[in-house]
Design a protein around this motif. Sequence first.
Motif, mmCIF file in Angstrom:
data_model
loop_
_atom_site.group_PDB
_atom_site.id
_atom_site.type_symbol
_atom_site.label_atom_id
_atom_site.label_comp_id
_atom_site.label_asym_id
_atom_site.label_seq_id
_atom_site.Cartn_x
_atom_site.Cartn_y
_atom_site.Cartn_z
ATOM 1 N N ASN A 189 0.780 -1.170 0.064
ATOM 2 C CA ASN A 189 -0.009 0.167 0.057
ATOM 3 C C ASN A 189 0.768 1.269 -0.002
ATOM 4 N N THR A 190 0.834 1.910 -1.125
ATOM 5 C CA THR A 190 1.817 3.092 -1.288
ATOM 6 C C THR A 190 1.438 4.036 -0.320
ATOM 7 N N PHE A 191 0.067 4.391 0.188
ATOM 8 C CA PHE A 191 -0.214 5.464 1.386
ATOM 9 C C PHE A 191 0.125 5.229 2.556
ATOM 10 N N LEU A 192 0.600 4.017 2.755
ATOM 11 C CA LEU A 192 0.969 3.569 4.263
ATOM 12 C C LEU A 192 2.677 3.794 4.400
ATOM 13 N N GLU A 193 3.345 3.481 3.489
ATOM 14 C CA GLU A 193 4.817 3.681 3.542
ATOM 15 C C GLU A 193 5.415 4.829 3.832
ATOM 16 N N PRO A 194 4.952 5.811 3.115
ATOM 17 C CA PRO A 194 5.498 7.240 3.490
ATOM 18 C C PRO A 194 4.934 7.807 5.035
ATOM 19 N N VAL A 195 4.345 7.197 5.411
ATOM 20 C CA VAL A 195 3.805 7.645 6.989
ATOM 21 C C VAL A 195 4.470 6.607 7.995
ATOM 22 N N TRP A 196 4.859 5.573 7.628
ATOM 23 C CA TRP A 196 5.168 4.305 8.583
ATOM 24 C C TRP A 196 6.529 4.706 9.110
ATOM 25 N N HIS A 200 5.315 10.426 11.804
ATOM 26 C CA HIS A 200 3.847 10.384 11.562
ATOM 27 C C HIS A 200 3.197 9.397 12.554
#
Length: 462
Positions: A189-196, A200
């Motif tokens: 899931n692309t949307f999760l990795e940047p905030v993992w 965040h």
Amino acid sequence: MTSQTTVKTLLILGASGDLTGRLLLPGLARLVARDRATGLQLVGAGSDPWTPDQWLERVESAFADANSQADAAGKRELKRISETTSYRELDVTADGQLAALLGQLEAPVAVYFALPPHISQEACAVLTAAELPAGTRLVMEKPFGSSEESARHLNQTLGALVPEDHIHRVDHFLGKATVLNILGLRFANTFLEPVWNRNHIEKVEIIFDEDLALEGRARYYDGAGALRDMIQSHLLQIMALLAMEAPATLDERDLRDAVAVALRASSIKAPYAKNSRRARYTAGTLDGRKVPDYAKEKGVDESRNTETLAEVQVDIDNWRWQGVPFILRSGKALGGTRKEAVVTFRPVPHLPKGFTGVDSPNQLRIGFGPDTLQFDVDVNGPGNVLSLDRATLTAELSASDLLPYGEVLEGVLMGDPLLSVRADTAEDCWRILDPVIKAWNRDSVPLEEYAAGTAGPEGWPA
């Protein structure tokens, strides 16, 4: 490279014990009934003087449920195993007895040590590599050692007998479906990795609270406690899956390397009275039945101060997680069952003035057994569009058609150590917890109390 040789004989040591009858044999039966293990010879061995009929009764009883649901091929295979299985009485710690039995079995053999850890270690110590049939696999139950030093010593003993990829350190808690569910969520899931990461995420909690009390397990549990029984052997593994970097592949080497890297960066820092807590249940009520004080339970040695509820804060000192607390908690005889990982995100940096309503951070919750996913988001509520409301997106995650021990046995029989705890990881889990155990042994951390059936000691978060 991992060998893919299929095991021909499964030898269960401790065959007359509770683990074999309650978990191992039913797990094997479901595996066989699904046509995922054929041609296997089953041999039980133990110190009890069981007759062939006693052993057969145990096998058929454990196979009954799977047999009722099996197709024709599965029924035939279960019947064949029942008709060819045998039981041997022996002392696994006596020189020559186990080696002699192994020499009579069709190779490759998987030796499952369904025994107390110290007995398993003694049994391995009297074996030599030359006495083992070609391709032998050794399957060890948790806890793997009792400290970093003892785990290292046991690793050396096992390593002198078979290669590392022929050693299966069992963690039945972490099934293949659960592992892949976590990895799929994280890395697909692309949307999760940047905030993992630390920018965040405020904290990560991994909780395994049970409404079960001791349930007759004093012989094992009173020597272990919640910290060793659950946090050391299970919850640290889940933590590593949630915290690790993306592996190149799902091959066991890549995946277990990534787990090892995360654990090597992990520690519990002093003061331990701040970063760890422990408690023990007293008399209370669970589901309408009275539960005695833990210290008065049959088989419990009160002087051990064994905890039934434990919590630790683990810090992962790397770029991604610096400053993010990972809180691991597990307990027994609590007012409800809670088995989940909770990822709490940081609040938004600025909420435009004019909005009202929910102001708590978003959370992502991963439930275990059954595996579920819940994601809390804030949306404009009905009626007043300026009032924010909390909505929860839910999904059921993939489930295995095998029992937990069926998944473990499939990996053993097919030579896949993916679900096995690797030697260095087993040692690192003890390294992380050893300072806490020593602090508890010095009574540097108070042993609190809570009544069975409650949420825990007063002041602990529910």
